[in-house]
Write an enzyme that holds these catalytic residues in place. Sequence first.
Site, PDB file in Angstrom:
ATOM      1  CG  MET A 164       0.244 -16.485 -10.860  1.00 55.99           C
ATOM      2  SD  MET A 164      -0.186 -18.217 -10.795  1.00 55.99           S
ATOM      3  CE  MET A 164      -1.935 -18.161 -11.100  1.00 55.99           C
ATOM      4  CG  LEU A 180      -0.740  -8.218 -15.437  1.00 54.94           C
ATOM      5  CD1 LEU A 180       0.359  -7.160 -15.532  1.00 54.94           C
ATOM      6  CD2 LEU A 180      -0.823  -8.787 -14.033  1.00 54.94           C
ATOM      7  N   GLY A 218      -8.140  -5.487 -11.738  1.00 55.31           N
ATOM      8  CA  GLY A 218      -7.930  -5.892 -10.343  1.00 55.31           C
ATOM      9  C   GLY A 218      -6.450  -5.800  -9.980  1.00 55.31           C
ATOM     10  CG  HIS A 219      -3.612  -8.467 -11.805  1.00 59.38           C
ATOM     11  ND1 HIS A 219      -4.246  -9.043 -12.874  1.00 59.38           N
ATOM     12  CD2 HIS A 219      -3.300  -9.480 -10.961  1.00 59.38           C
ATOM     13  CE1 HIS A 219      -4.296 -10.360 -12.698  1.00 59.38           C
ATOM     14  NE2 HIS A 219      -3.745 -10.649 -11.536  1.00 59.38           N
ATOM     15  CD  GLN A 255       0.523 -20.434  -7.505  1.00 63.22           C
ATOM     16  OE1 GLN A 255       1.562 -19.940  -7.082  1.00 63.22           O
ATOM     17  NE2 GLN A 255      -0.597 -19.735  -7.620  1.00 63.22           N
ATOM     18  N   GLY A 289      -4.481  -9.075  -3.139  1.00 62.45           N
ATOM     19  CA  GLY A 289      -5.913  -8.829  -3.273  1.00 62.45           C
ATOM     20  C   GLY A 289      -6.724  -9.633  -2.265  1.00 62.45           C
ATOM     21  CD  GLU A 290      -9.592  -6.884   1.766  1.00 61.48           C
ATOM     22  OE1 GLU A 290     -10.773  -6.697   1.379  1.00 61.48           O
ATOM     23  OE2 GLU A 290      -9.087  -6.304   2.739  1.00 61.48           O
ATOM     24  CG  ASP A 321      -6.783 -14.826  -4.645  1.00 66.01           C
ATOM     25  OD1 ASP A 321      -7.258 -15.891  -5.048  1.00 66.01           O
ATOM     26  OD2 ASP A 321      -6.554 -13.863  -5.405  1.00 66.01           O
ATOM     27  CB  SER A 364     -10.805 -14.002 -11.953  1.00 60.75           C
ATOM     28  OG  SER A 364     -10.004 -15.153 -12.125  1.00 60.75           O
TER      29      SER A 364
HETATM   30  P1  AMP Z   1      -3.030 -13.696  -9.665  1.00 64.17           P
HETATM   31  O1  AMP Z   1      -2.344 -13.136 -10.867  1.00 64.17           O
HETATM   32  O2  AMP Z   1      -4.385 -14.231  -9.941  1.00 64.17           O
HETATM   33  O3  AMP Z   1      -2.156 -14.615  -8.870  1.00 64.17           O
HETATM   34  O4  AMP Z   1      -3.290 -12.446  -8.710  1.00 64.17           O
HETATM   35  C1  AMP Z   1      -2.248 -11.604  -8.311  1.00 64.17           C
HETATM   36  C2  AMP Z   1      -2.763 -10.695  -7.221  1.00 64.17           C
HETATM   37  O5  AMP Z   1      -3.846  -9.918  -7.721  1.00 64.17           O
HETATM   38  C3  AMP Z   1      -3.283 -11.465  -6.003  1.00 64.17           C
HETATM   39  O6  AMP Z   1      -2.888 -10.786  -4.819  1.00 64.17           O
HETATM   40  C4  AMP Z   1      -4.776 -11.404  -6.206  1.00 64.17           C
HETATM   41  O7  AMP Z   1      -5.510 -11.510  -4.998  1.00 64.17           O
HETATM   42  C5  AMP Z   1      -4.946 -10.033  -6.832  1.00 64.17           C
HETATM   43  N1  AMP Z   1      -6.206  -9.949  -7.569  1.00 64.17           N
HETATM   44  C6  AMP Z   1      -6.693 -10.821  -8.472  1.00 64.17           C
HETATM   45  N2  AMP Z   1      -7.930 -10.458  -8.864  1.00 64.17           N
HETATM   46  C7  AMP Z   1      -8.231  -9.334  -8.179  1.00 64.17           C
HETATM   47  C8  AMP Z   1      -9.383  -8.475  -8.132  1.00 64.17           C
HETATM   48  N3  AMP Z   1     -10.470  -8.730  -8.864  1.00 64.17           N
HETATM   49  N4  AMP Z   1      -9.340  -7.400  -7.314  1.00 64.17           N
HETATM   50  C9  AMP Z   1      -8.238  -7.137  -6.545  1.00 64.17           C
HETATM   51  N5  AMP Z   1      -7.131  -7.904  -6.546  1.00 64.17           N
HETATM   52  C10 AMP Z   1      -7.132  -8.984  -7.345  1.00 64.17           C
END
Ligand code: AMP
Length: 289
Positions: free
Chosen positions: A33, A36, A39-40, A64, A150-151, A153, A188
Amino acid sequence: MTESVVLGSIAEVRRMLDAHRCAGRSIGFVPTMGALHAGHQSLMRASVAANDITIVSIFVNPLQFAAGEDLGSYPRDLARDTDCCADARVDLLFAPSAEEMYPGPMATVVDVPPFAAPLEGASRPEHFAGVVTVVAKLFSIMGECRAYFGEKDWQQVAVVTRMAADLSMPVEVVPCPTMREPDGLAMSSRNIYLTSDERAEAPVLRRALDAGLAVIAKGETDPAMVEAVMADTVATASLATLDYVAAVQAETLVADGPLHGEVRLLVAVRFGKARLIDNDGGMVPGKPA
Ligand code: AMP
């Protein structure tokens, strides 16, 4: 640093990925989303290492978010995100408008009730139908690929993996480890909502997981006892409001009696405007022969 090519239309994505596949190139896909962070980028790097072409999607999916959640205030910065993708050597960036993704009202919704109903699903009843529906659309747009999640979630990984298998989608879901700040807070996009006092207390999520894992390592198998230890830990943070703690079987996301084998601990906590989630896994020690 090579720029990632930014695409806005579904047709363009299909044309480019079909051409790459025809030339025998493998595709890695990272749905996000935006906003970035490292983690991303860890997901992007995993994809770049394993595939010839990596495509990242950036789409803040209205489906969502429930009314009253942070859809309007969710951080958006495409220029910064484009640099972040280029830095991770991403080839293609798909950043569609809401109209491109949803030209009209959706009559079809994809849901995976056994995995989507507890935990996040109980706290955010509309959330997973929105997630799974947009991921189904994105998988349909991308075609055959590996998709990196990412784990952090954990429940999302379970739901999406099951959806891809049930619907025979040509997508291999690849789970990736959670990236953390040095003090243990999971990275996050929502961490920017934290005030400095809340940020100082936010590592309590990691500490709650550690406390739960520690009692399991000592032989505790009652999920309620493990959850009580986790909740007591969260209660040490004065600015935290507990949403849920859970000690469940890793595979099914429910407890079916005393904990056994591979377990997952999950926690969701509100700090002011921010709702943070985290999880970690462990093994229940085997009984001596
Ligand atoms: P989001 O942009 O929050 O929807 O996340 C996109 C992807 O990045 C999802 O698969 C998340 O699980 C992953 N993600 C978010 N934060 C982290 C993190 N700290 N470490 C690894 N993956 C992450």
